[in-house]
Design a protein around this motif. Structure first.
Motif, PDB file in Angstrom:
ATOM      1  N   UNK A 100       0.815  -1.224   0.000  1.00  0.00           N
ATOM      2  CA  UNK A 100       0.000   0.000   0.000  1.00  0.00           C
ATOM      3  C   UNK A 100       0.844   1.268   0.000  1.00  0.00           C
ATOM      4  N   UNK A 101       2.087   1.193   0.482  1.00  0.00           N
ATOM      5  CA  UNK A 101       2.920   2.385   0.638  1.00  0.00           C
ATOM      6  C   UNK A 101       3.822   2.670  -0.560  1.00  0.00           C
ATOM      7  N   UNK A 102       3.777   1.845  -1.588  1.00  0.00           N
ATOM      8  CA  UNK A 102       4.659   2.035  -2.736  1.00  0.00           C
ATOM      9  C   UNK A 102       4.111   3.098  -3.687  1.00  0.00           C
ATOM     10  N   UNK A 103       5.023   3.804  -4.325  1.00  0.00           N
ATOM     11  CA  UNK A 103       4.599   4.775  -5.343  1.00  0.00           C
ATOM     12  C   UNK A 103       4.017   4.003  -6.533  1.00  0.00           C
ATOM     13  N   UNK A 104       2.792   4.287  -6.952  1.00  0.00           N
ATOM     14  CA  UNK A 104       2.142   3.469  -7.991  1.00  0.00           C
ATOM     15  C   UNK A 104       2.795   3.555  -9.363  1.00  0.00           C
ATOM     16  N   UNK A 105       3.605   4.588  -9.607  1.00  0.00           N
ATOM     17  CA  UNK A 105       4.196   4.796 -10.928  1.00  0.00           C
ATOM     18  C   UNK A 105       5.622   4.249 -11.025  1.00  0.00           C
ATOM     19  N   UNK A 137       8.758   6.044 -13.130  1.00  0.00           N
ATOM     20  CA  UNK A 137      10.109   5.598 -12.766  1.00  0.00           C
ATOM     21  C   UNK A 137      10.253   4.128 -13.161  1.00  0.00           C
ATOM     22  N   UNK A 138      11.372   3.798 -13.822  1.00  0.00           N
ATOM     23  CA  UNK A 138      11.558   2.444 -14.349  1.00  0.00           C
ATOM     24  C   UNK A 138      12.933   1.911 -13.956  1.00  0.00           C
ATOM     25  N   UNK A 150      19.180   3.909 -24.076  1.00  0.00           N
ATOM     26  CA  UNK A 150      18.194   3.881 -23.004  1.00  0.00           C
ATOM     27  C   UNK A 150      17.980   5.304 -22.482  1.00  0.00           C
ATOM     28  N   UNK A 151      16.727   5.760 -22.373  1.00  0.00           N
ATOM     29  CA  UNK A 151      16.483   7.120 -21.860  1.00  0.00           C
ATOM     30  C   UNK A 151      16.956   7.250 -20.417  1.00  0.00           C
ATOM     31  N   UNK A 152      17.315   8.465 -20.000  1.00  0.00           N
ATOM     32  CA  UNK A 152      17.920   8.652 -18.680  1.00  0.00           C
ATOM     33  C   UNK A 152      16.949   8.395 -17.531  1.00  0.00           C
ATOM     34  N   UNK A 153      15.652   8.331 -17.816  1.00  0.00           N
ATOM     35  CA  UNK A 153      14.686   8.052 -16.751  1.00  0.00           C
ATOM     36  C   UNK A 153      14.487   6.544 -16.521  1.00  0.00           C
ATOM     37  N   UNK A 154      15.179   5.726 -17.311  1.00  0.00           N
ATOM     38  CA  UNK A 154      15.195   4.285 -17.090  1.00  0.00           C
ATOM     39  C   UNK A 154      16.560   3.889 -16.527  1.00  0.00           C
TER      40      UNK A 154
END
Length: 275
Positions: A100-105, A137-138, A150-154
């Motif tokens: 329940x406490x994890x960021x969904x994204x 976030x990946x 690879x994009x910097x957000x991965x």
């Protein structure tokens, strides 16, 4: 090669690939009772005629890790096929960060250069999700080098030594494989509390349950469908939490100690035959 002069005398000898299983079948009795441990429908290199012959060798016991594999093997042999489902150690893989406490994204994905693993469709899907969920976030991981471009957000981790922690940092796990025997990686993610989106292939069918599926299933190679299901879970936190809890319940059926017990009992039964 697998020949008498290279293999020690033993009680049990186990082969884990159809070609070596055929060679194992020619070993003398002093090399041990013979087990063919079948972990997938190993037809990706052709030679299906030889593959099918490996299922029906004299004095060889077949063990499969999934029900659908038993159906395939049973078409090509006369004796009993034993099913011992794969499992992972739940003392290692478990929930440390409450669902329940994890960021969904936050999303984890296994990456492979093998085409049958479908990783390019996963990255395509994640890029589509990013257009709708900018805060996405990946974390990717695998045994191969980091993919180019690879994009910097991965983020990418090669051979991570903290895999349970990686799963626990993420809300969702995705896999895009076209072919699996029994997906241990999904089992790990489920035990660690991830909601899973996976391809609708035979090797993932043991994650379906009459009490409720352990994952959301999409067509293999369909990046748009994968993206849609990911977005659904991110935007509907209650559905994501429910799926993750349901998935953990299903995953607990594949108990490590149960698998060990079944293997131990079968080995002892084979050894008793000569007494």
């Amino acid at each position: 090669s697998v020949k008498d002069e290279y293999v020690a005398d033993a009680d049990i000898v186990i082969a884990t690939w159809w070609a070596t299983a055929q060679e194992m079948g020619k070993l003398s009795k002093v090399k041990g009772k013979k087990i063919n441990l079948i972990q997938g429908f190993e037809n990706w290199e052709g030679h299906e005629d030889l593959l099918f012959k490996s299922y029906d060798m004299e004095n060889v016991t077949n063990i499969v890790v999934a029900n659908y594999l038993a159906d395939i093997v049973n078409q090509h042999k006369k004796k009993e096929t034993h099913i011992i489902h794969n499992a992972v150690d739940s003392d290692i893989f478990g929930i440390k960060n409450p669902i329940e406490e994890r960021k969904p994204y936050t999303i984890a994905m296994i990456y492979s250069i093998q085409e049958i693993k479908g990783s390019k469709y996963g990255i395509e899907a994640l890029n589509l999700v990013k257009q709708h969920i900018p805060e996405l976030e990946v974390e990717l991981f695998g045994i191969c080098p980091e993919p180019e471009g690879l994009p910097d957000w991965m983020k990418f981790y090669r051979n991570p030594n903290d895999l349970p922690d990686l799963y626990n940092r993420n809300s969702i796990f995705i896999t895009n494989s076209f072919n699996e025997g029994f997906s241990l990686i999904i089992l790990e993610a489920l035990l660690c509390g991830c909601a899973v989106v996976c391809t609708d292939i035979e090797g993932h069918q043991h994650y379906r349950s009459q009490e409720g599926d352990a994952a959301l299933f999409v067509e293999a190679g369909n990046a748009n469908a994968m993206a849609e299901q990911i977005i659904k879970l991110i935007k509907d936190n209650e559905t994501r939490i429910t799926l993750a809890k349901q998935g953990k319940e299903v995953a607990q059926q594949f108990d490590w100690n149960n698998a060990i017990s079944k293997m131990d009992n079968l080995i002892n039964k084979l050894l008793e035959e000569d007494k």
